[in-house]
Design a protein around this motif. Structure first.
Motif, PDB file in Angstrom:
ATOM      1  N   GLU A   1       1.774  14.296   0.929  1.00  0.00           N
ATOM      2  CA  GLU A   1       2.227  13.137   1.348  1.00  0.00           C
ATOM      3  C   GLU A   1       2.021  12.466   2.779  1.00  0.00           C
ATOM      4  O   GLU A   1       1.809  11.291   3.026  1.00  0.00           O
ATOM      5  CB  GLU A   1       3.973  13.239   1.029  1.00  0.00           C
ATOM      6  CG  GLU A   1       4.227  13.398  -0.417  1.00  0.00           C
ATOM      7  CD  GLU A   1       5.516  13.640  -0.618  1.00  0.00           C
ATOM      8  OE1 GLU A   1       6.471  13.371   0.280  1.00  0.00           O
ATOM      9  OE2 GLU A   1       5.950  14.226  -1.777  1.00  0.00           O
TER      10      GLU A   1
ATOM     11  N   SER B   1       0.749   4.289  -2.741  1.00  0.00           N
ATOM     12  CA  SER B   1       0.370   5.293  -2.330  1.00  0.00           C
ATOM     13  C   SER B   1       0.988   6.821  -2.846  1.00  0.00           C
ATOM     14  O   SER B   1       0.300   7.740  -2.750  1.00  0.00           O
ATOM     15  CB  SER B   1       0.773   5.648  -0.796  1.00  0.00           C
ATOM     16  OG  SER B   1       2.313   5.708  -0.626  1.00  0.00           O
TER      17      SER B   1
ATOM     18  N   VAL C   1       4.367   1.891   5.914  1.00  0.00           N
ATOM     19  CA  VAL C   1       3.649   2.358   4.875  1.00  0.00           C
ATOM     20  C   VAL C   1       4.877   3.505   4.174  1.00  0.00           C
ATOM     21  O   VAL C   1       5.072   3.812   2.869  1.00  0.00           O
ATOM     22  CB  VAL C   1       2.338   2.960   5.259  1.00  0.00           C
ATOM     23  CG1 VAL C   1       2.078   4.186   4.136  1.00  0.00           C
ATOM     24  CG2 VAL C   1       1.401   2.231   5.639  1.00  0.00           C
TER      25      VAL C   1
ATOM     26  N   PRO D   1      -2.295   8.223  -5.314  1.00  0.00           N
ATOM     27  CA  PRO D   1      -3.064   9.180  -4.614  1.00  0.00           C
ATOM     28  C   PRO D   1      -2.321  10.462  -4.142  1.00  0.00           C
ATOM     29  O   PRO D   1      -2.984  11.473  -4.267  1.00  0.00           O
ATOM     30  CB  PRO D   1      -3.535   8.341  -3.380  1.00  0.00           C
ATOM     31  CG  PRO D   1      -2.741   7.365  -3.211  1.00  0.00           C
ATOM     32  CD  PRO D   1      -2.159   7.003  -4.497  1.00  0.00           C
ATOM     33  N   VAL D   2      -1.025  10.374  -3.675  1.00  0.00           N
ATOM     34  CA  VAL D   2      -0.197  11.607  -3.355  1.00  0.00           C
ATOM     35  C   VAL D   2      -0.080  12.623  -4.460  1.00  0.00           C
ATOM     36  O   VAL D   2      -0.222  13.536  -4.482  1.00  0.00           O
ATOM     37  CB  VAL D   2       1.384  11.037  -2.793  1.00  0.00           C
ATOM     38  CG1 VAL D   2       2.177  12.358  -2.952  1.00  0.00           C
ATOM     39  CG2 VAL D   2       1.008  10.585  -1.477  1.00  0.00           C
TER      40      VAL D   2
ATOM     41  N   SER E   1       0.831  -1.158   0.107  1.00  0.00           N
ATOM     42  CA  SER E   1       0.159  -0.141   0.123  1.00  0.00           C
ATOM     43  C   SER E   1       0.784   1.145   0.127  1.00  0.00           C
ATOM     44  O   SER E   1       0.620   2.150  -0.591  1.00  0.00           O
ATOM     45  CB  SER E   1      -0.797  -0.114   1.248  1.00  0.00           C
ATOM     46  OG  SER E   1      -1.882  -0.987   0.976  1.00  0.00           O
ATOM     47  N   GLY E   2       1.972   1.164   0.642  1.00  0.00           N
ATOM     48  CA  GLY E   2       2.926   2.254   0.686  1.00  0.00           C
ATOM     49  C   GLY E   2       3.456   2.662  -0.593  1.00  0.00           C
ATOM     50  O   GLY E   2       3.717   3.715  -1.028  1.00  0.00           O
TER      51      GLY E   2
ATOM     52  N   PHE F   1       6.171   4.158   0.324  1.00  0.00           N
ATOM     53  CA  PHE F   1       6.181   5.272  -0.236  1.00  0.00           C
ATOM     54  C   PHE F   1       7.563   5.595  -0.585  1.00  0.00           C
ATOM     55  O   PHE F   1       7.844   6.172  -1.857  1.00  0.00           O
ATOM     56  CB  PHE F   1       5.468   6.283   0.310  1.00  0.00           C
ATOM     57  CG  PHE F   1       5.465   7.651  -0.389  1.00  0.00           C
ATOM     58  CD1 PHE F   1       4.530   7.889  -1.276  1.00  0.00           C
ATOM     59  CD2 PHE F   1       6.411   8.564   0.111  1.00  0.00           C
ATOM     60  CE1 PHE F   1       4.473   9.253  -1.603  1.00  0.00           C
ATOM     61  CE2 PHE F   1       6.554   9.804  -0.676  1.00  0.00           C
ATOM     62  CZ  PHE F   1       5.385  10.068  -1.365  1.00  0.00           C
TER      63      PHE F   1
ATOM     64  N   THR G   1      -3.291   5.908   4.618  1.00  0.00           N
ATOM     65  CA  THR G   1      -3.059   4.266   4.303  1.00  0.00           C
ATOM     66  C   THR G   1      -2.585   3.474   5.442  1.00  0.00           C
ATOM     67  O   THR G   1      -3.238   2.442   5.660  1.00  0.00           O
ATOM     68  CB  THR G   1      -1.667   4.521   3.637  1.00  0.00           C
ATOM     69  OG1 THR G   1      -1.967   5.238   2.151  1.00  0.00           O
ATOM     70  CG2 THR G   1      -1.465   3.047   2.851  1.00  0.00           C
TER      71      THR G   1
ATOM     72  N   VAL H   1      -1.740  11.189   2.992  1.00  0.00           N
ATOM     73  CA  VAL H   1      -1.825  10.007   2.505  1.00  0.00           C
ATOM     74  C   VAL H   1      -1.345   8.891   2.960  1.00  0.00           C
ATOM     75  O   VAL H   1      -2.047   7.914   3.165  1.00  0.00           O
ATOM     76  CB  VAL H   1      -1.540  10.178   0.843  1.00  0.00           C
ATOM     77  CG1 VAL H   1      -1.464   8.750   0.445  1.00  0.00           C
ATOM     78  CG2 VAL H   1      -2.221  11.154  -0.060  1.00  0.00           C
ATOM     79  N   LYS H   2      -0.157   9.141   3.648  1.00  0.00           N
ATOM     80  CA  LYS H   2       0.451   8.014   4.291  1.00  0.00           C
ATOM     81  C   LYS H   2      -0.350   7.741   5.813  1.00  0.00           C
ATOM     82  O   LYS H   2      -0.427   6.746   6.137  1.00  0.00           O
ATOM     83  CB  LYS H   2       2.037   8.357   4.840  1.00  0.00           C
ATOM     84  CG  LYS H   2       2.998   8.256   3.483  1.00  0.00           C
ATOM     85  CD  LYS H   2       4.388   8.473   3.866  1.00  0.00           C
ATOM     86  CE  LYS H   2       4.706  10.021   4.157  1.00  0.00           C
ATOM     87  NZ  LYS H   2       6.120  10.173   4.418  1.00  0.00           N
TER      88      LYS H   2
END
Length: 253
Positions: A86, A45, A117, A48-49, A41-42, A121, A93, A89-90
């Motif tokens: 950033e 991500s 996460v 979406p960032v 997911s990271g 990212f 998540t 979103v993190k």
């Protein structure tokens, strides 16, 4: 090209070391699988960032461009368009995995998920930054592990907020990573560095502050990771007894 690829692979080492350090912990039965999902997911991500940053960038251009000094515009871009997007979103998540495992998750798990996460990212972002970059920049991004520290700090204070029920901990949980992230990005702005030669040291100050906060939290986690009471302080159980949570060693560490 080969040197850049080797530098990029070397820059991945801190992220993977941190990931496996957290993953090797003994927690609830599906903990390791959840750690793997959090890392993926990271990695994802970054999308979406990018969307959030694009929307904020458009808003900035509509509201501020041509109306404020250039340094103010750059500050908005670095702190809000980049750092805020950033970190938000993190947070969202990592929080998804905390809520999904609320019956089992502990203070230590919260820190782990948020940091993992951030590891994911950072891996994705490092690949993007490596395009057209130089070896030194790629290596510095990996060695400093700034995103990982941002996630660690966020997870630590978010865990304290969940454990004590004190919403005030949300301020350092989001505020410290956001400020340190924005400060570092803004410190690299050419227009800012042109103001005074001494500002060349500002990025190093931003990195040092991040390390001070991050290492302090990491040492707390290392000291507490083998304590079975701390490791098994599940929030769902603690909320049944507010008096107990107020004096728990989970809070004290």
């Amino acid at each position: 090209m080969a040197i850049i690829i080797l530098a990029l692979l070397a820059s991945f080492i801190p992220s993977f070391l941190i990931f496996f350090w957290f993953r090797r912990r003994k927690s609830f039965p599906d903990y390791k699988a959840v750690c793997g999902k959090a890392l993926v997911s990271g990695l994802l991500s970054v999308f979406p960032v990018t969307l959030a940053s694009a929307l904020l960038h458009i808003t900035m251009n509509i509201l501020l461009k041509g109306r404020v000094p250039e340094l103010v515009l750059k500050a908005f871009y670095k702190f809000i368009v980049l750092a805020f997007a950033e970190e938000l979103v993190k947070y969202l998540t990592g929080n998804k995995y905390i809520k999904a495992n609320l019956n089992n998750v502990s203070w230590m798990d919260v820190a782990a998920f948020m940091t993992i996460v951030a590891c994911g990212f950072n891996l994705s972002e490092s690949v993007l930054y490596a395009v057209g970059s130089d070896v030194i920049t790629v290596l510095v991004r990996g060695i400093t592990a700034l995103h990982e520290f941002y996630g660690l700090i966020m997870g630590y204070y978010l865990g304290r907020r969940m454990h004590t029920g004190n919403r005030a901990y949300m301020i350092p949980a989001f505020g410290i990573p956001f400020f340190l992230h924005g400060l570092y990005d803004y410190s690299l702005t050419p227009e800012l560095l042109a103001v005074n030669d001494n500002l060349i040291f500002l990025p190093f100050i931003a990195i040092l502050l991040t390390w001070i906060f991050g290492i302090r939290v990491l040492l707390k986690l290392i000291r507490g990771k083998n304590d079975p009471f701390i490791r098994n302080c599940f929030f769902r159980k603690l909320r049944k007894n507010n008096a107990f949570s107020a004096i728990s060693p989970c809070f004290l560490i």
